[in-house]
Design an enzyme around this catalytic site. Structure first.
Site, PDB file in Angstrom:
ATOM      1  N   PHE A 119      82.269 -50.123 -38.890  1.00 14.91           N
ATOM      2  CA  PHE A 119      83.506 -50.326 -38.134  1.00 14.91           C
ATOM      3  C   PHE A 119      83.722 -51.795 -37.794  1.00 14.91           C
ATOM      4  CE2 PHE A 119      80.182 -49.281 -34.927  1.00 14.91           C
ATOM      5  CZ  PHE A 119      80.223 -50.444 -34.152  1.00 14.91           C
ATOM      6  N   PRO A 171      75.271 -49.856 -30.295  1.00 14.10           N
ATOM      7  CA  PRO A 171      76.555 -49.189 -30.086  1.00 14.10           C
ATOM      8  C   PRO A 171      76.389 -47.707 -29.769  1.00 14.10           C
ATOM      9  CG  PRO A 171      76.128 -49.372 -32.416  1.00 14.10           C
ATOM     10  CD  PRO A 171      74.961 -50.030 -31.714  1.00 14.10           C
ATOM     11  N   GLY A 172      77.441 -47.116 -29.188  1.00 15.31           N
ATOM     12  CA  GLY A 172      77.428 -45.677 -28.922  1.00 15.31           C
ATOM     13  C   GLY A 172      78.188 -44.941 -30.012  1.00 15.31           C
ATOM     14  N   HIS A 181      69.061 -48.215 -32.867  1.00 11.45           N
ATOM     15  CA  HIS A 181      70.175 -49.002 -33.428  1.00 11.45           C
ATOM     16  C   HIS A 181      71.525 -48.381 -33.085  1.00 11.45           C
ATOM     17  CE1 HIS A 181      70.787 -45.921 -36.424  1.00 11.45           C
ATOM     18  NE2 HIS A 181      71.430 -46.676 -37.274  1.00 11.45           N
TER      19      HIS A 181
END
Length: 469
Positions: free
Chosen positions: A225, A367-368, A391
């Site tokens: 992303f 990141p979530g 990660h």
């Protein structure tokens, strides 16, 4: 007609061992003795063992060769070495089983599972493995050098709210996603990575350069992303020299694109040819770091890592130029990689397949999901975790299960609830397909300190959720 007799003891003296092959050799000897003397027969049967006989004893020779293949299979440890597990209650049995196999390799020295771990190929995603003088292509992964990059600007959060449409427009204009996607020649970016001498080390690597050039500055499919968001510092960070407050930030996640995938495939096949492991461990085939193949892979892996970094660099430069503002800090870390590090007093090769380096003071981004927060962290350097952390949140559902269990309406509702604008992505990347990032972070308080929290606001992913190519 010759009538000499050849016994099992005679053949064992020639090198045969008790078993089916010895029985077959005795049967063959009995037939041959009808037309030739015993010394000649013994000589022929010994030649079969030495693989220098080119006569008609094909059935016996095939049995010998097949037995030799089995004998060449590397023997694993009878009991796998122990390994650390963080957040064990939320890790599937498949990931634990894969890690146990990895810890049974004769070259393994230490291992750990991060709290986002789940089953993969070879080494599980979220698996960390330290080996002696050996590198495992599938221990690194297919998307070599996949990484996170975060740019923090001196732009206040209110500017984002007032200019939402512009942020969205520029995000679409300056990013490109998906399997096989690249730029036309007139659109291509330039970067010093293209001058890396490693592109010339072999014909195989050299032929990947044009595709790498076309995809430079693009992002892959799957969970890759580019997103705008707001990062919040609850207190001043002296190391980054950033005051308490909320700032506009750009966060990207992608890897080495088609080039990395082809390098991974090529050297995995080579490792499997060289390193014969039992069938259940075959995807952990490794290359000796002193061998030509091992050195080749190491250089190719590092080239792919540099290339992945260059892709992020170009995306961040384009969007920073488009939106203005002063860069306060940039933090970048990679996973799906192998490092030479010290552990337990010796130099080892540390594989982090979907795990973040978390040595003491080392910055990283975890990141979530597209709606859940991500975290800027600083490593604590815990040796038991091999200086690593998760990660991301880690998958809760497989892609297939997510697509069959989550509706578009459910996905739209959670995006709206969290005030996130989504461009692209498939249901396989829906937030519900991931573990709760807060639970994951709670499980690794020993591993990292949280420096700041990032909340996604505009997220762009591949239009079809496609995987890398």
């Amino acid at each position: 007609m010759k009538t000499n007799k050849i016994t099992a003891k005679d053949l064992m003296s020639a090198g045969y061992k008790e078993g089916k092959i010895l029985g077959k050799a005795l049967s063959v000897a009995e037939q041959l003795l009808k037309d030739m003397d015993g010394d000649t027969v013994i000589s022929m049967l010994t030649a079969v063992l030495d693989d220098v006989y080119d006569g008609e004893l094909s059935e016996l020779r095939d049995m010998v060769l097949e037995d030799r293949k089995v004998a060449d299979i590397i023997v694993l440890k009878e009991q796998p070495d122990k390994f650390a597990i963080y957040g064990e209650d939320n890790i599937d049995a498949g990931a634990k089983a894969q890690m146990a196999i990895a810890m049974a390799l004769p070259v393994s020295r230490a291992g750990a599972l991060m709290p986002d771990a789940h089953q993969g190929y070879g080494l599980p995603i979220g698996g960390v493995l330290a080996t002696h003088n050996a590198v495992i292509p599938y221990g690194v992964g297919v998307d070599i050098g996949c990484r996170m990059a975060l740019s923090i600007f001196d732009i206040p959060a209110i500017h984002f709210d007032e200019n939402h449409d512009k942020y969205k427009r520029e995000l679409i204009a300056h990013t490109r996603f998906g399997a096989g996607h690249g730029f036309l020649k007139k659109e291509r970016a330039q970067h010093a990575v293209l001058d890396n001498d490693a592109f010339n080390m072999t014909q195989f690597i050299s032929q990947l350069k044009d595709k790498a050039y076309s995809q430079l500055g693009t992002s892959g499919g799957g969970n890759h992303f580019v997103e705008w968001g707001i990062i919040e510092f609850s207190e001043r960070d002296e190391v980054l020299n950033i005051d308490k407050g909320s700032y506009v930030a750009l966060l990207t996640h992608s890897g080495s694109r088609g080039m990395g995938a082809q390098i991974a495939g090529h050297y995995t096949r080579l490792a499997k040819e060289i390193c014969k492991l039992p069938q259940h461990a075959v995807n952990l085939a490794y290359l000796d770091m002193h061998s030509e193949a091992g050195q080749e892979y190491w250089l190719a892996m590092n080239l792919a890592g540099d290339y992945a970094s260059a892709c992020h660099d170009i995306i961040h430069q384009k969007l920073a130029k488009a939106m203005g503002g002063t860069l306060l800090a940039k933090v970048e870390n990679h996973h799906n990689f192998a490092w030479k590090e010290k552990w337990g007093g010796e130099e080892v090769i540390v594989h982090r397949k979907g795990a973040t380096p978390a040595g003491k003071g080392v910055m990283g981004i975890i990141p979530g999901s597209m709606t859940a927060p991500g975290f800027l962290v600083r490593g604590k350097g815990l040796e038991n975790a091999i200086n690593s952390a998760s990660h991301g949140a880690g998958r809760l559902m497989s892609r297939t299960k997510a697509i069959s269990n989550i509706t578009k309406q459910e996905m739209s509702a959670i995006l709206k609830e969290n005030k996130v604008t989504l461009i692209g992505a498939g249901l396989d990347e829906a937030p519900m397909a991931y573990k709760d990032i807060n639970v994951v972070m709670d499980a690794q308080q020993e591993l990292v300190d949280i420096v700041a929290k990032f909340q996604p606001r505009i997220v762009r992913m591949a239009d079809d959720g496609s995987k890398e190519d």
